[in-house]
Design an enzyme around this catalytic site. Structure first.
Site: not given
Ligand code: PLP
Length: 409
Positions: A162, A342
């Site tokens: 991400n 985050c």
């Molecule tokens: N995993 C990945 C690769 C992400 O990009 C994200 C969100 O940014 C998440 C998990 C967590 O997603 P959520 O905040 O919708 O639970």
């Protein structure tokens, strides 16, 4: 406004919103209720789960709906057998107890060091061990091979990262896992070995067929594919045992109790249908926009060079504070990120950029641009122009400060 942060959030597509709307109003019924309109809602819900499953080559019964990818990742990693409280996924009646990973023995779990915190933090609680990445962000297969001891029960590697958009060779990893399983069988080692992948960022750009990827558990996220936030899903291969994230009314095969988020799931299903329809067109479009950005932007170092999602552009302006750039660009109507939303909002240094070997000043100077459906080609040219302007003004300001220092001293 030019929004270049689609990896953080995507707006809900108008067609998705339209599909969801009736389930807030006239089709509001609880799917567990006994009367006909509620049964119709229950049928729509199951059909939507079927659509979500179809998008990854699975059956509706293989899917657990969750409140987003964080919850799906937490559920997936509970597959390691800490205290015997795991229960088979396929049994909808028996309720297992919620295991407390801190008080069990420490089974072995491997996770890629660049995973999202919703994998990393949970894996750390289970006593997991990190798998190193190469400087290009790809998994170090030798490190994985070396760490796959007989203790390991689960390996977690995201399909696409991400922060960098780097795509991992999941089929190759799955082949290695199969080889190790066979070897264990031959030697009479009875421990399970599962492969989990967080596919949150890849759902609308890559082939996410679970059989072709060779995964046993796969996380999905509606919020990254123009669906609603707080809706996700976990694919669970037949026979994999998990611990419930919540217990109560027994929904989602007893693994995630609570009244179903019917509008959310209907929206997720529609979003995945649309993603599938536009998959190839989107990839071409984003690749072209990425090419335009890279040719029109000036004075940067490209961080994610190869093997990455077409909509990810990660740049480094070494010597500049990228957080200042984010604010300055916002003033000019361009929205970008410095890293995972985050981590960035907490002012934490990116563990992903550190893992690929960037220096502190390179990390401080890194910007993440993620392209998406709110953009068009004119915006991409304009974004390049504004970013060049802002970066140049920042260099001028910094060289002014340096000059006044040298004059003063
Ligand atoms: N995993 C990945 C690769 C992400 O990009 C994200 C969100 O940014 C998440 C998990 C967590 O997603 P959520 O905040 O919708 O639970």
């Amino acid at each position: 406004m030019i929004y270049l942060d689609h990896a953080a959030a995507t707006p809900v597509d108008a067609r998705v919103l339209r599909a969801m709307e009736p389930y807030f109003g006239e089709k509001f019924y609880n799917p567990s209720a006994a009367y006909l309109p509620a049964k119709e809602v229950a049928a729509d819900y199951e059909a939507a789960k079927g659509t979500i499953a179809h998008a990854i080559g699975a059956k509706g019964a293989d899917i657990v709906i969750t409140a987003g990818a964080t919850e799906a990742n937490n559920l997936a990693l509970s597959a390691v057998s800490l205290d015997g409280s795991c229960r088979p996924f396929s049994s909808p009646t028996s309720q297992g107890s919620v295991g407390d990973p801190l008080h069990g023995r420490h089974p072995s779990m491997l996770y890629l060091v660049t995973e999202h915190d919703s994998v990393r933090r949970v894996a750390e609680r289970y006593g997991g061990q990190g798998i190193e990445v190469l400087p290009n962000g790809m998994i170090n297969m030798e490190d994985l091979r070396g760490k796959l001891s007989d203790e390991v029960e689960l390996v977690s590697v995201s399909l696409a990262n991400n922060e960098l958009g780097v795509i991992q060779p999941l089929a190759e990893i799955a082949a290695l896992i199969r080889e190790v399983r066979l070897d264990r069988m031959r030697r009479g080692v009875r421990r399970q070995l599962l492969l989990h992948s967080d596919a949150s960022q890849a759902l609308n750009l890559l082939d996410v067929n679970v059989a072709r990827l060779g995964v046993d558990l796969m996380t999905m996220n509606a919020a990254k594919v123009y669906g609603p936030k707080g809706v996700g899903a976990l694919y669970v291969a037949h026979g994999v045992r998990l611990k419930p994230v919540s217990v109560g009314g027994g929904q989602e095969n007893g693994l995630r109790a609570g009244t179903e988020n019917v509008p959310g799931v209907i929206g997720f299903a529609r979003a995945l249908e649309l993603a599938h329809e536009h998959l190839n067109g989107n990839r071409k479009k984003y690749a072209e926009w990425r090419r335009i950005l890279l040719s029109e932007l000036e004075g940067y170092e490209l961080i994610n060079r190869k093997h990455c999602l077409d909509n990810f552009v990660v740049l480094c302006y070494n010597g500049i504070d990228a957080e200042r750039l984010v604010f300055l660009l916002e003033e000019r109507g361009v929205y970008v990120a410095t890293g995972a939303a985050c981590a960035a909002s907490k002012g934490v240094r990116s563990h992903v950029l550190a893992a690929i070997g960037l220096s502190d000043s390179q990390i401080a100077g890194s910007l993440r641009l993620t392209l998406g459906e709110t953009n068009d080609e004119a915006q991409i040219h304009e974004a390049a122009r504004v970013i060049n302007d802002v970066v140049k003004a920042e260099w001028d300001r910094l060289s002014g400060i340096k000059a006044s220092h040298s004059w003063f001293f």
